[in-house]
Design a protein around this motif. Structure first.
Motif, PDB file in Angstrom:
ATOM      1  N   SER A 249       0.825  -1.206   0.000  1.00 23.14           N
ATOM      2  CA  SER A 249       0.000   0.000   0.000  1.00 23.14           C
ATOM      3  C   SER A 249       0.858   1.255   0.000  1.00 23.14           C
ATOM      4  O   SER A 249       0.572   2.223  -0.724  1.00 23.14           O
ATOM      5  CB  SER A 249      -0.930  -0.004   1.215  1.00 23.14           C
ATOM      6  OG  SER A 249      -1.770  -1.138   1.210  1.00 23.14           O
TER       7      SER A 249
ATOM      8  N   LEU B  29       2.193   1.708  -3.498  1.00 23.36           N
ATOM      9  CA  LEU B  29       1.175   2.221  -4.409  1.00 23.36           C
ATOM     10  C   LEU B  29       0.879   3.693  -4.146  1.00 23.36           C
ATOM     11  O   LEU B  29       0.689   4.480  -5.086  1.00 23.36           O
ATOM     12  CB  LEU B  29      -0.105   1.388  -4.268  1.00 23.36           C
ATOM     13  CG  LEU B  29      -0.024  -0.063  -4.760  1.00 23.36           C
ATOM     14  CD1 LEU B  29      -1.336  -0.777  -4.491  1.00 23.36           C
ATOM     15  CD2 LEU B  29       0.319  -0.125  -6.239  1.00 23.36           C
ATOM     16  N   VAL B  30       0.836   4.053  -2.877  1.00 25.65           N
ATOM     17  CA  VAL B  30       0.593   5.456  -2.544  1.00 25.65           C
ATOM     18  C   VAL B  30       1.736   6.331  -3.057  1.00 25.65           C
ATOM     19  O   VAL B  30       1.516   7.425  -3.611  1.00 25.65           O
ATOM     20  CB  VAL B  30       0.408   5.619  -1.027  1.00 25.65           C
ATOM     21  CG1 VAL B  30       0.425   7.089  -0.635  1.00 25.65           C
ATOM     22  CG2 VAL B  30      -0.901   4.990  -0.582  1.00 25.65           C
TER      23      VAL B  30
ATOM     24  N   ALA C  97       1.404   6.604  -6.829  1.00 27.86           N
ATOM     25  CA  ALA C  97       0.286   7.491  -7.180  1.00 27.86           C
ATOM     26  C   ALA C  97       0.651   8.956  -6.951  1.00 27.86           C
ATOM     27  O   ALA C  97       0.344   9.824  -7.778  1.00 27.86           O
ATOM     28  CB  ALA C  97      -0.947   7.114  -6.361  1.00 27.86           C
ATOM     29  N   LYS C  98       1.310   9.238  -5.833  1.00 32.02           N
ATOM     30  CA  LYS C  98       1.720  10.618  -5.572  1.00 32.02           C
ATOM     31  C   LYS C  98       2.724  11.098  -6.606  1.00 32.02           C
ATOM     32  O   LYS C  98       2.663  12.244  -7.076  1.00 32.02           O
ATOM     33  CB  LYS C  98       2.320  10.724  -4.170  1.00 32.02           C
ATOM     34  CG  LYS C  98       1.299  10.621  -3.053  1.00 32.02           C
ATOM     35  CD  LYS C  98       1.954  10.842  -1.700  1.00 32.02           C
ATOM     36  CE  LYS C  98       0.913  10.812  -0.577  1.00 32.02           C
ATOM     37  NZ  LYS C  98       1.545  11.020   0.750  1.00 32.02           N
TER      38      LYS C  98
ATOM     39  N   LYS D  72       3.035  10.001  -9.705  1.00 33.20           N
ATOM     40  CA  LYS D  72       2.334  10.180 -10.972  1.00 33.20           C
ATOM     41  C   LYS D  72       1.518  11.470 -10.970  1.00 33.20           C
ATOM     42  O   LYS D  72       1.503  12.213 -11.967  1.00 33.20           O
ATOM     43  CB  LYS D  72       1.423   8.980 -11.218  1.00 33.20           C
ATOM     44  CG  LYS D  72       0.804   8.945 -12.605  1.00 33.20           C
ATOM     45  CD  LYS D  72       0.021   7.657 -12.812  1.00 33.20           C
ATOM     46  CE  LYS D  72      -0.586   7.594 -14.224  1.00 33.20           C
ATOM     47  NZ  LYS D  72      -1.333   6.328 -14.434  1.00 33.20           N
ATOM     48  N   ALA D  73       0.827  11.713  -9.881  1.00 33.72           N
ATOM     49  CA  ALA D  73       0.051  12.952  -9.786  1.00 33.72           C
ATOM     50  C   ALA D  73       0.953  14.184  -9.842  1.00 33.72           C
ATOM     51  O   ALA D  73       0.619  15.190 -10.478  1.00 33.72           O
ATOM     52  CB  ALA D  73      -0.768  12.958  -8.501  1.00 33.72           C
TER      53      ALA D  73
END
Length: 510
Positions: A318, A321-322, A325-326, A328-329
Motif C-alpha cells: 500500500s 502504491l501510494v 500514485a503521488k 504520478k500525480a
C-alpha cells in the motif's frame, strides 16, 4: 531543588487550567500543577542544543554493554518473538523483586533482540521507559535521563516519559527543567493533571512546605474528590504539619482513602523526604496506570501489533502504491503547469502579432484617406500579406474621382440637384417622351385656368428646359447623400420625362 523551594514560597494559581504555577521567575521546581501549557515539541534552538527528540525511522541501539545480551543468546535463545517474550518475562520478574540490575539487563536484551527481529515502536518505548524507572530507583539519575531522551525519540511526546523527566529533574534540583517537563506531560495527556498536581504537592511536602501542599491538594480534590494519591498526600501533610493542630483532618483523609481502597493501609503515615527519593517512584508505580499497568509485554498482547504483523506485506504494498500514485500525480500536475505556461506564451505572441497587424492596417487606411487618389488607384486585399485568402479588390476603400466634400456642396444643393438631373438624363426628348408628357395635360388644365397661362406656352417652355444641355461647370455634381431622390440611368439609355419630372419636382420640393 529544596533550597530553591525554601527560598521561594510565593506561588500563584494558573487561571487557564486551574493548576499551580511558580511565581515571579523564582525557580520553584515543584509548584507546577496541571495548569500550564505543555511543550509539545522542542524548539529549533533546543534541537540545535541537542535537547530535541526527532522521530526515528529505525530504533537505535542502547549502546550498553553487550555482555548480558551475549549471555542470554548463548543460553539457547535467538532473534525471534519467543526470545523477546522470554527476556520480557525475566525482566518483569526481577523488577517485581526490585532486583534492578538484572531487570535492566533483561530489558536491554529484549530491546536489542526486538529492534532487530520486529521493530514495534510501542514495545521498544515501554522497554526503555522501564529501564528509566529502574535507573531512577537505583539513584542513577543521569543514565535515567539519557534513556528517557531515547524513549522520546522512539515515541515523541510520550506523556509517561515527560512525566518521569520532570521527576528526575526535581530529584536533581533542576527547577526550571522540571517545570517544563511537567507542563509538557499535562499538555500531551490531560488525564495526568491530577497525578501531576499530587506529585507536585508531594515534592512540596518533602521540602517542608506543608501549607502549600495542603492548598494544592485541596484544589485537586475539588475536581476529583476520590483521587487516592491526593488524599494520601494531604493526609500526610496534615499529620506532619509543624503546628500539630490538624490530626483530625489527617484522620478524615486517611479514612476516605481506605474507603476507596483498603489495600493502601501500608502507605499511611510515612513522612516523605528528598533523601528517600524512591518513595516518589513507588507511588507513581502504585497510583498511575500509565506507568504500572502499561509496562512492557509480549507482541501478541498489544492490540494493534498482531494486525500490523499479519498485514505487513499488504501495508508495504500500500505504501508503494501510494508513493507511485503521488509521484504520478506530481508529474501530471507539473506537465499541466508547463503546458498551460507554454500555451499562455503562444497566446500572448499571437495577440501581439494581431495588434501589430491591426495597427498597420489602421495606418494604411489613414494614409489612404488623407492622400489624393488618382483615377487609376485601386485597393486590393487581403490586408494581411501572409494570409492565404485569394486576392480581391476592396472597392469600399477606394475614393471616387472628383468626389466633393460636404462643405463644397452644402450651399448650392437645389441648383446642383437641377444640374445633376439634367446631366443624368438624355440631352433630347423623343416623341415617346413628349407624348407621355402631354398625357399629363389634363392634370394641368386646372392649373391653367387658375393661372391664366396657355397650355401650349407651358409645354414649349418645358421642352426647351429638357432639350437645353447643361455643363458640369455651371451645375456642380451633388453628392448622393445630399440628393437621394435623383434618378440615374445607364449610358445610352433614354429616360422617362414624366417619371424624371415627377422625381425632380419631388426633390425640388424637398
Amino acid at each position: 531543588m529544596a533550597a530553591a523551594v525554601a527560598n521561594s514560597p510565593n506561588i500563584s494559581r494558573s487561571p487557564d487550567l486551574g493548576g499551580d504555577r511558580c511565581g515571579g521567575g523564582s525557580g520553584v521546581g515543584c509548584g507546577i500543577g496541571s495548569g500550564h501549557l505543555g511543550r509539545m515539541a522542542p524548539s529549533p534552538d533546543a534541537e540545535s542544543n541537542g535537547e530535541g527528540w526527532p522521530p526515528l525511522r529505525c530504533t537505535p541501539s542502547l549502546r550498553a554493554p553487550q555482555g548480558p545480551l551475549v549471555e542470554f543468546l548463548t543460553s539457547g535463545y535467538g532473534y525471534d518473538s519467543r526470545s523477546v517474550a522470554a527476556a520480557l518475562a525475566l525482566g518483569n520478574e526481577h523488577f517485581e523483586k526490585r532486583e534492578l540490575t538484572r531487570a535492566i539487563n533483561y530489558y536491554g536484551a529484549a530491546y536489542e533482540i526486538g529492534r532487530l527481529h520486529f521493530d514495534y515502536k510501542p514495545l521498544m518505548h515501554d522497554l526503555v521507559l522501564r529501564r528509566v524507572i529502574c535507573f531512577s530507583l537505583a539513584g542513577d539519575f543521569q543514565q535515567a535521563m539519557k534513556e528517557s531522551e531515547l524513549a522520546l525519540q522512539v515515541m515523541p511526546n510520550s506523556a509517561p516519559a515527560l512525566l518521569y523527566q520532570g521527576l528526575l529533574h526535581s530529584k536533581m534540583g533542576q527547577a526550571d527543567e522540571a517545570n517544563a517537563k511537567f507542563q509538557g506531560a499535562v499538555a500531551v495527556a490531560r488525564g495526568l493533571r491530577d497525578t501531576v498536581d499530587a506529585l507536585v504537592a508531594l515534592l512540596m511536602l518533602a521540602q517542608g512546605h506543608n501549607d502549600r501542599c495542603i492548598q494544592i491538594c485541596t484544589h485537586t480534590l475539588q475536581r476529583c474528590p476520590q483521587h487516592t494519591l491526593t488524599l494520601l498526600v494531604r493526609g500526610d501533610a496534615y499529620k506532619f504539619h509543624a503546628s500539630g493542630y490538624f490530626a483530625r483532618q489527617a484522620a478524615d483523609d486517611y479514612t476516605a482513602l481506605l474507603q476507596v481502597d483498603s489495600s493502601l493501609e501500608d502507605l499511611l503515615g510515612e513522612r516523605p523526604s528528598m533523601a528517600l527519593h524512591t518513595r516518589f517512584d513507588e507511588l507513581l508505580l502504585r497510583f498511575e496506570p500509565r506507568v504500572s499497568k502499561d509496562g512492557p509485554r509480549p507482541y501478541e498482547e498489544y492490540p494493534l501489533c498482531l494486525m500490523s504483523r499479519k498485514h505487513r506485506p499488504f501495508l508495504v504494498a500500500s505504501y508503494v502504491l501510494v508513493a507511485v500514485a503521488k509521484l504520478k500525480a506530481s508529474v501530471r500536475s507539473t506537465q499541466l503547469v508547463q503546458d498551460v505556461s507554454k500555451r499562455n506564451a503562444e497566446l500572448l505572441q499571437a495577440r501581439a502579432s494581431a495588434e501589430r497587424k491591426v495597427r498597420q492596417l489602421v495606418e494604411a487606411q489613414q494614409k489612404l484617406a488623407t492622400s489624393d487618389v488618382s483615377p487609376q488607384s485601386e485597393v486590393w486585399g487581403p490586408a494581411d500579406p501572409a494570409s492565404r485568402v485569394r486576392r480581391y479588390r476592396r472597392y469600399w476603400m477606394e475614393k471616387p474621382l472628383g468626389f466633393p466634400r460636404r462643405s463644397e456642396s452644402s450651399d448650392s444643393l437645389p441648383a446642383a440637384g437641377a444640374g445633376a438631373q439634367g446631366r443624368s438624363l438624355s440631352p433630347g426628348i423623343d416623341e415617346r417622351g413628349l407624348s407621355s408628357m402631354t398625357s399629363e395635360a389634363q392634370g394641368w388644365r386646372h392649373a391653367e385656368a387658375s393661372s391664366g397661362e396657355p397650355l401650349a406656352s407651358r409645354l414649349a417652355h418645358l421642352q426647351q428646359a429638357w432639350s437645353r444641355p447643361t455643363s458640369a461647370a455651371q451645375s456642380p455634381r451633388v453628392p448622393a447623400e445630399e440628393a437621394p431622390a435623383l434618378l440615374y440611368t445607364s449610358a445610352g439609355s433614354n429616360c422617362d420625362p414624366q417619371g424624371a419630372y415627377a422625381q425632380f419636382g419631388g426633390a425640388a420640393g424637398q
